[in-house]
Design an enzyme around this catalytic site. Structure first.
Site, mmCIF file in Angstrom:
data_model
loop_
_atom_site.group_PDB
_atom_site.id
_atom_site.type_symbol
_atom_site.label_atom_id
_atom_site.label_comp_id
_atom_site.label_asym_id
_atom_site.label_seq_id
_atom_site.Cartn_x
_atom_site.Cartn_y
_atom_site.Cartn_z
ATOM 1 N N ASP A 13 4.082 2.688 -12.185
ATOM 2 C CA ASP A 13 5.519 3.422 -12.551
ATOM 3 C C ASP A 13 5.877 3.421 -14.016
ATOM 4 O OD1 ASP A 13 5.179 3.809 -9.679
ATOM 5 O OD2 ASP A 13 7.355 2.820 -8.999
ATOM 6 N N ASP A 58 8.787 -12.446 -19.116
ATOM 7 C CA ASP A 58 8.510 -12.524 -17.776
ATOM 8 C C ASP A 58 9.783 -12.644 -17.135
ATOM 9 O OD1 ASP A 58 7.369 -13.859 -15.263
ATOM 10 O OD2 ASP A 58 5.699 -14.186 -16.452
ATOM 11 N N LEU A 80 11.144 -2.540 -13.278
ATOM 12 C CA LEU A 80 10.080 -2.188 -12.489
ATOM 13 C C LEU A 80 9.237 -3.208 -12.231
ATOM 14 C CD1 LEU A 80 9.107 1.223 -13.986
ATOM 15 C CD2 LEU A 80 11.089 0.778 -12.526
ATOM 16 N N ALA A 81 9.202 -4.451 -12.912
ATOM 17 C CA ALA A 81 8.304 -5.570 -12.797
ATOM 18 C C ALA A 81 8.597 -6.117 -11.418
ATOM 19 C CB ALA A 81 8.657 -6.456 -13.929
ATOM 20 N N GLN A 83 6.022 -8.610 -8.034
ATOM 21 C CA GLN A 83 5.008 -8.776 -7.187
ATOM 22 C C GLN A 83 5.111 -7.663 -6.087
ATOM 23 O OE1 GLN A 83 2.318 -8.776 -4.770
ATOM 24 N NE2 GLN A 83 3.655 -10.080 -3.670
ATOM 25 N N SER A 84 4.498 -6.557 -6.059
ATOM 26 C CA SER A 84 4.674 -5.381 -5.399
ATOM 27 C C SER A 84 3.637 -5.204 -4.206
ATOM 28 C CB SER A 84 4.735 -4.336 -6.397
ATOM 29 O OG SER A 84 3.297 -4.037 -6.805
ATOM 30 N N THR A 127 12.971 -0.407 -2.443
ATOM 31 C CA THR A 127 11.761 -0.203 -1.725
ATOM 32 C C THR A 127 12.067 0.135 -0.290
ATOM 33 O OG1 THR A 127 9.704 -0.996 -0.756
ATOM 34 C CG2 THR A 127 11.299 -2.541 -1.231
ATOM 35 N N GLU A 129 10.463 -0.848 2.124
ATOM 36 C CA GLU A 129 10.199 -1.715 2.913
ATOM 37 C C GLU A 129 11.454 -2.658 3.290
ATOM 38 O OE1 GLU A 129 7.331 -3.010 4.129
ATOM 39 O OE2 GLU A 129 6.188 -1.332 3.120
ATOM 40 N N TYR A 151 7.798 -10.015 0.899
ATOM 41 C CA TYR A 151 8.177 -9.018 -0.109
ATOM 42 C C TYR A 151 9.714 -8.197 0.050
ATOM 43 C CZ TYR A 151 7.947 -4.529 -2.859
ATOM 44 O OH TYR A 151 8.009 -3.315 -3.291
ATOM 45 N N LYS A 155 13.066 -8.167 -2.152
ATOM 46 C CA LYS A 155 13.519 -7.191 -2.455
ATOM 47 C C LYS A 155 15.075 -6.870 -2.075
ATOM 48 C CE LYS A 155 10.690 -5.016 -5.448
ATOM 49 N NZ LYS A 155 11.130 -4.278 -6.780
ATOM 50 N N ARG A 186 -2.813 4.245 -9.064
ATOM 51 C CA ARG A 186 -2.287 3.147 -8.582
ATOM 52 C C ARG A 186 -3.436 2.110 -8.387
ATOM 53 N NH1 ARG A 186 1.753 0.771 -5.849
ATOM 54 N NH2 ARG A 186 2.319 1.740 -3.954
#
Length: 367
Positions: A13, A58, A80-81, A83-84, A127, A129, A151, A155, A186
């Site tokens: 992204d 970071d 956008l950073a 652990q996806s 997300t 999710e 995750y 989020k 991807r």
């Protein structure tokens, strides 16, 4: 000239968004993490451009985030950073929580403490999710959340802390609840890219078989290049609001697999159920007909699995004028397969060169 800061700029992204914003005339800054391995191939073509800049930072380090925000003083931040990867979040839950949850807080606090609360607009990559063990279908901005992985839980904190800072400090910060969005960029461990790469490799004789998890899982898949435009539109909106970003069309992992293989000239027939299901070649190259090319492996099942994600983009269409049908599901699969067919062809050519060189060295033709 507006200035934008993108965390996670080296990702799928982030790279598309950087291209999009540069095309809009922005000064684009991105954060990268120090690593012994260079993961900047997605943005390598942008480095050296006059309005593109990179900084080391970071999300796990509040001082580095504060330093970059203070130096750049952006008009817009796109966080956008993350652990996806959902499966990885089960293996590294603490790291996932630190980056995906507390990392969002660090960005918001950096903006506030640098005195940019009234001038900087913030987009948070949320997300689908969040809906997890879904309570209604399709899902929209008012659907209850039921996160079903470390995750998703991390989020969810990010989503709510953005909402809190918006209300507590009157900041223009929003979440885009993105449903699955894929592309030729991807990562290869994600199921869609795993499928298209395997289809290309099997078609060109570089791989024997593809192993997948739950073939019946349902997802709303869109093209990442279209979705970054909607991220930008969210920050141009007159008021800070959260939006579902989705196509409104649902497909199974099995359908994605079937289309990817069909595009390389292989037709699959799926037989059996659950872990016994197999994809058998019924049409294609002579050497593959009758062979099992796709199998289900229990190793790819998650401890808790989300099986029915389906977004309702009505609000984004009505209020932002965004078109979720710009790239169809079939076009998305074709884009990804074509890119991987080219990638595998280059790999094969490289293998042949190395083989030839080894033979020449053995025969003493070259030294």
């Amino acid at each position: 000239m507006k200035t934008a800061l993108i965390t996670g700029i080296t990702g799928q992204d982030g790279s598309f968004l950087a291209e999009f914003l540069l095309g809009k005339g922005y000064e684009v800054h991105g954060t990268i993490r120090r690593s012994s391995v260079d993961y900047r191939e997605r943005i390598a073509h942008l480095e050296g451009k006059p309005h593109f800049h990179l900084h080391y930072a970071d999300l796990g380090d509040s001082m580095s985030i504060m330093q970059v925000v203070s130096k750049v003083r952006p008009d817009e931040i796109y966080n956008l950073a993350a652990q996806s990867h959902v499966q990885v979040s089960f293996d590294s839950p603490e790291f996932t929580a630190d980056v995906d949850a507390t990392g969002v807080l660090r960005v918001l606090e950096a903006v506030r403490l640098c005195g940019l609360a009234k001038t900087c607009r913030i987009y948070q990559a949320s997300t689908s999710e969040l809906y997890g063990k879904v309570e209604e279908v399709p899902q929209n901005e008012n659907t209850p959340f039921h996160p079903y992985s470390p995750y998703a839980v991390a989020k969810l904190y990010g989503y709510w802390i953005v909402k809190e800072y918006r209300e507590a400090y009157d900041m223009f910060c929003c979440s885009g609840i993105l449903f699955n969005h894929e592309s030729e960029r991807r990562g290869e461990t994600f199921v869609t890219r795993k499928i298209t790469l395997a289809a290309a490799r099997i078609a060109q004789g570089k791989q024997e078989k593809l192993y997948l998890g739950n073939l019946s899982s349902l997802r709303d898949w869109g093209y990442a290049k279209d979705y970054v435009e909607c991220m930008w539109l969210i920050l141009q909106h007159k008021t800070p609001e959260d939006f579902v970003i989705a196509t409104g069309v649902q497909h199974s992992v099995r359908e994605f697999c079937y289309l990817a293989f069909k595009h390389v000239g292989i037709e699959l027939e799926f037989k059996g159920e659950g872990e016994d299901e197999k994809g058998v070649c019924v049409s294609g190259p002579d050497g593959l007909i009758g062979k099992t090319l796709v199998e289900v492996s229990p190793d790819f099942y998650r401890p808790t699995d989300v099986v029915n994600l389906w977004g309702d983009p009505t609000k984004a269409k009505a209020e932002l004028g965004w078109d979720p049908a710009k790239t169809s599901f079939e076009q998305l699969v074709k884009i990804m397969v074509d890119a991987d067919m080219a990638k595998v062809a280059v790999e094969k050519a490289g293998d042949q060169i190395r083989t030839n060189l080894a033979e020449y060295l053995e025969k003493g033709i070259v030294k």
